[in-house]
Scaffold this motif. Sequence first.
Motif: not given
Lengths: 144, 144
Positions: A6-9, A12-16, A63-65
């Motif tokens: 889920p973290v990877e998804t 990627r959803d956030a364009g990262l 980025d994670l924020t």
Amino acid sequence: MTAPTPVETQLRDAGLKATRTRIAVVAALRDLGGHQTADEVSTALAANDAVVSRATVFNALDDLTRAGLVMVADAGPGATRYEWADRWHHHFVCTSCGAISDVACPEDSPRCVDAPGVEGTVDDVQVIFRGTCSSCIGPGAETT
Amino acid sequence: MTAPTPVETQLRDAGLKATRTRIAVVAALRDLGGHQTADEVSTALAANDAVVSRATVFNALDDLTRAGLVMVADAGPGATRYEWADRWHHHFVCTSCGAISDVACPEDSPRCVDAPGVEGTVDDVQVIFRGTCSSCIGPGAETT
DNA sequence: GCTTCACTTAGACTATGTCTAGTTTAGACA
DNA sequence: TGTCTAAACTAGACATAGTCTAAGTGAAGC
């Protein structure tokens, strides 16, 4: 090849890109729990054989924020504290011992408080309660 | 001998001496308006021929905050911002340009939001709204 | 496999805030 | 009014947090 976590998804959803470092930072925050400084995250990563530079930790947390995986726990001056964005909540800061604890948000939503008269769009609302925690009130309370 | 000003009275009520520096800091914050950093306060004092050391400015702001004459405007990482505690209010921070603006507190009280499940006593509540201000939304918006 | 560009790195740099020891001053009291 | 004392102020060194830059690395698209 394993299925993306889920973290990877979410990354990627956030364009990262779902890099090792970012995944490790999220894992560290989730495992440590509570409210960690960038320095504490860095130490935790190092303990897991994932030594990263200071700048990278700050970049990754930033980025994670923005990706919504990590929450900033504003508690006034001092090092910024981050935590895993499990669910939306607020914070209680003890002015005596400095402890930060989570306060459940009744609506579990970043828009839980009305913003009267704000000229612009409100994305989220953070409520900080300040006071004295039960352990500082009780007998043997710290009086710093 | 002139009668003590409200600032002097409030300082003495808080058990603090009404020194020139403290009075000057309150006056600077009141005159400047808005949300000033310790550094900006220091510069303003210097401009008024009241040069004080950095440590003194931090001490004075800290004391005045405790005396209730000055409010801390938490706006996330970066320099702590102070403002004259005219009336209780909250803050709106533009995530685009960093501007901080006041948001009227409907109850004008430090206890305006309920704190469900907090184990301890709550002295005050600060609400921070984050989003995009009208000038960043509008045409010619900054895109920093 | 190649190319591109986002990500990571090291470390210098800036900004912010704290601490200490000596000096000054506000305010209490005789 | 003068003296005394504790609080406040000072300078500046120090600690900590966060940013910036330029070069290297590697993931992902073609």
